[in-house]
Design a protein around this motif. Structure first.
Motif, PDB file in Angstrom:
ATOM      1  N   THR A   1       4.392   0.729   6.732  1.00 46.59           N
ATOM      2  CA  THR A   1       3.369  -0.272   6.386  1.00 46.59           C
ATOM      3  C   THR A   1       2.291   0.299   5.489  1.00 46.59           C
ATOM      4  O   THR A   1       1.852  -0.353   4.522  1.00 46.59           O
ATOM      5  CB  THR A   1       2.726  -0.820   7.676  1.00 46.59           C
ATOM      6  N   TRP A   2       1.860   1.527   5.740  1.00 45.55           N
ATOM      7  CA  TRP A   2       0.751   2.099   4.976  1.00 45.55           C
ATOM      8  C   TRP A   2       1.104   2.266   3.498  1.00 45.55           C
ATOM      9  O   TRP A   2       0.224   2.209   2.633  1.00 45.55           O
ATOM     10  CB  TRP A   2       0.309   3.433   5.572  1.00 45.55           C
ATOM     11  N   LYS A   3       2.387   2.441   3.195  1.00 49.48           N
ATOM     12  CA  LYS A   3       2.796   2.617   1.797  1.00 49.48           C
ATOM     13  C   LYS A   3       2.587   1.330   0.998  1.00 49.48           C
ATOM     14  O   LYS A   3       2.246   1.380  -0.189  1.00 49.48           O
ATOM     15  CB  LYS A   3       4.258   3.056   1.729  1.00 49.48           C
ATOM     16  N   TYR A   4       2.789   0.180   1.639  1.00 52.54           N
ATOM     17  CA  TYR A   4       2.562  -1.086   0.947  1.00 52.54           C
ATOM     18  C   TYR A   4       1.084  -1.260   0.582  1.00 52.54           C
ATOM     19  O   TYR A   4       0.749  -1.874  -0.437  1.00 52.54           O
ATOM     20  CB  TYR A   4       3.019  -2.247   1.828  1.00 52.54           C
ATOM     21  N   ILE A   5       0.208  -0.726   1.409  1.00 55.08           N
ATOM     22  CA  ILE A   5      -1.231  -0.801   1.105  1.00 55.08           C
ATOM     23  C   ILE A   5      -1.508  -0.168  -0.243  1.00 55.08           C
ATOM     24  O   ILE A   5      -2.189  -0.746  -1.112  1.00 55.08           O
ATOM     25  CB  ILE A   5      -2.050  -0.113   2.220  1.00 55.08           C
ATOM     26  N   TYR A   6      -0.943   1.013  -0.480  1.00 55.75           N
ATOM     27  CA  TYR A   6      -1.204   1.737  -1.733  1.00 55.75           C
ATOM     28  C   TYR A   6      -0.468   1.118  -2.918  1.00 55.75           C
ATOM     29  O   TYR A   6      -1.012   1.059  -4.029  1.00 55.75           O
ATOM     30  CB  TYR A   6      -0.811   3.204  -1.563  1.00 55.75           C
ATOM     31  N   LEU A   7       0.742   0.657  -2.714  1.00 59.16           N
ATOM     32  CA  LEU A   7       1.509   0.073  -3.816  1.00 59.16           C
ATOM     33  C   LEU A   7       0.882  -1.232  -4.306  1.00 59.16           C
ATOM     34  O   LEU A   7       0.732  -1.453  -5.514  1.00 59.16           O
ATOM     35  CB  LEU A   7       2.962  -0.169  -3.373  1.00 59.16           C
TER      36      LEU A   7
END
Length: 509
Positions: free
Chosen positions: A214-220
């Motif tokens: 989930t945290w990767k979608y925040i940055y993308l």
């Protein structure tokens, strides 16, 4: 006291035109500044129309960019409850250093960035930096270790370092001293708007279930939005009145006329060594840096805001939602303070001091209430939301109270270096062994708020004493002499004269 001798308007105007015609203008506005100084002032309605165009064309870009910067900068806090710590194998103080290292990059790039702002088109430079920070933010999703995360955070700090000082410069170029407090308050208030929107985005993204964490979608997602916005910023924000496309030639003159009374000009690309010495020996500039430092210590601690709330016993999604009241307090406090500074003359530093009272109460509640009283302690966290008013005040003073292009650049650099050091130090007071209460870190924030309040009052005393001294030098002079001195002072604003050397310059309090 000034005598009652009457000014001869025609002879005064002639003297003014003669001086302006032979003036060696060092400001970037050049011939436009000369025309503004020698052309009769237009009616108030026409000036207001030009101001309206400036507000509508520039302010939205400043506001939205500042919101995006805050969301992107604090994305580490959002992602802390969605698995970034485990996926990057962070242990002990690794998370604290991942937060702090952003400001090492910020610190290293600060003075070079400000030097570039002074010498190159400010809006284009800022736009490119927005694009770069969005691209770097997206690469965070590829990180899987502390080393990788720290490297990305370092470079993110470098490209974001020029945004705040750049916005201070832009505000000084386009708005009068009286308008700057309100406009600065507006774009700075978007820290709170960014926090509010970022919290909602993080909550929504938190529901995504897929192969990626989930945290990767925040940055993308945040990075992609920022890149697109950076392109728009570069294309549509003008660098100065001389280069703006949506004002007529006469309106450009009016835009410069509006800021004549600032006594700071628009921008000069000269480097003056004497102004460097003046900046580093000016007590007011030194105190501005100290205020920035103590305010940033508290701000750095809020990188642990989500972890503090989660430590009260809330889930990840609940923690994200419970950040919303904190964001709302930030917005209300900053907009309210900006409104009050425009309505109450010479009240900025008093308002900045009063704004430290809720955070002081908040830190006491967090640390002193029983662990079982999680809602009372949560209210304490929400009360921290007015602390950014302190930073808002000093950014406004950088724009209105410092004249001389080199001096202002050096002073801005000093203030933001202190800001970086405070942001680096703040998270280090939050020891992993002290989790989840983080008593020592909360105590450090309390000290920062108290010192901020005290230093605001010290700075106000310095400014008020100097204003009084300058007023006393006018005693015994005629009205004509004072009017002539005021006009000379306005001309000096475009001659790159510092506030110390401009005898009619008065400091906003």
């Amino acid at each position: 006291m000034a005598s009652e001798k009457q000014t001869d308007p025609e002879s005064f105007a002639a003297a003014h035109d003669t001086k302006a015609a032979g003036l060696d203008i060092k400001d970037e506005a050049g011939d436009l500044a000369a025309r503004a100084l020698t052309t009769a002032a237009v009616d108030e309605e026409t000036a207001k129309e030009v101001r309206r165009k400036i507000d509508m064309r520039i302010l939205p870009f400043l506001c939205i960019t500042y919101a995006l910067q805050f969301i992107d900068k604090t994305s580490l806090g959002y992602s802390s409850v969605y698995g970034i710590i485990a996926d990057n194998h962070l242990q002990g103080q690794d998370y604290s250093w991942a937060s702090s290292i952003f400001y090492f990059g910020y610190l290293i790039a600060e003075y070079p960035g400000i030097a570039v702002i002074q010498r190159f088109p400010v809006a284009k430079f800022l736009g490119v930096n927005v694009i770069l920070w969005g691209a770097i933010l997206m690469t965070t999703a590829a990180c899987s270790s502390f080393g990788g995360l720290a490297t990305v955070r370092f470079f993110l700090g470098m490209v974001e370092s020029t945004i705040s000082p750049g916005f201070v410069a832009v505000t000084g170029i386009w708005w009068t001293r009286q308008e700057q407090a309100g406009r600065s308050a507006l774009w700075i208030s978007f820290l709170g708007v960014g926090s509010f929107v970022g919290t909602l985005l993080a909550y929504g993204i938190g529901h995504i279930q897929s192969a990626l964490s989930t945290w990767k979608y925040i940055y993308l997602i945040l990075g992609a939005v920022t890149v697109v916005w950076g392109v728009l910023f570069t294309l549509f924000v003008p660098d100065s009145p001389a280069s703006v496309k949506w004002l007529s030639e006469d309106e450009k003159v009016i835009a410069v006329q509006r800021v004549i009374e600032n006594k700071t000009g628009t921008k000069s690309r000269r480097f003056v060594k004497d102004q460097v010495v003046e900046a580093i020996t000016d007590p007011a500039v030194i105190v501005l840096g100290l205020i920035s430092f103590v305010n940033a210590i508290a701000s750095g601690g809020l990188a642990f805001g989500s972890l503090i709330i989660q430590g009260f016993g809330f889930s990840a999604l609940q923690t994200t939602l419970l950040n919303l009241p904190l964001s709302a307090v930030q917005v209300v406090a900053q907009l309210g303070s900006g409104f009050l500074t425009t309505r109450l003359g010479n009240s900025r530093l008093i308002i900045g001091s009063v704004a430290m009272l809720p955070p002081i109460i908040g830190t006491v509640l967090i640390n002193q209430l029983e662990v079982t009283n999680r809602w009372g302690r949560l209210v304490g966290v929400w009360l921290l939301g007015s602390y950014p008013v302190g930073f808002m005040i000093i950014l406004g003073l950088l724009s209105t109270n410092i004249a001389g292009s080199t001096k202002r650049s050096v002073a801005s650099g000093w203030v933001f270096v202190c800001y970086c050091v405070g942001q680096i130090a703040g998270p280090q007071f939050f020891q992993s062994t002290d989790a989840p209460s983080y008593h020592k870190g909360i105590l450090a924030m309390l000290c920062g708020f108290c010192l901020n309040l005290a230093l605001n009052l010290v700075l106000r005393f310095i400014y008020a004493r100097e204003n009084k001294r300058r007023d006393q030098t006018l005693e015994g002079k005629s009205e004509y002499e004072i009017a002539e001195m005021k006009r000379e002072s306005e001309l000096q604003g475009f001659e790159d004269v510092t506030d110390k050397s401009n005898v009619m310059f008065r400091y906003a309090l």
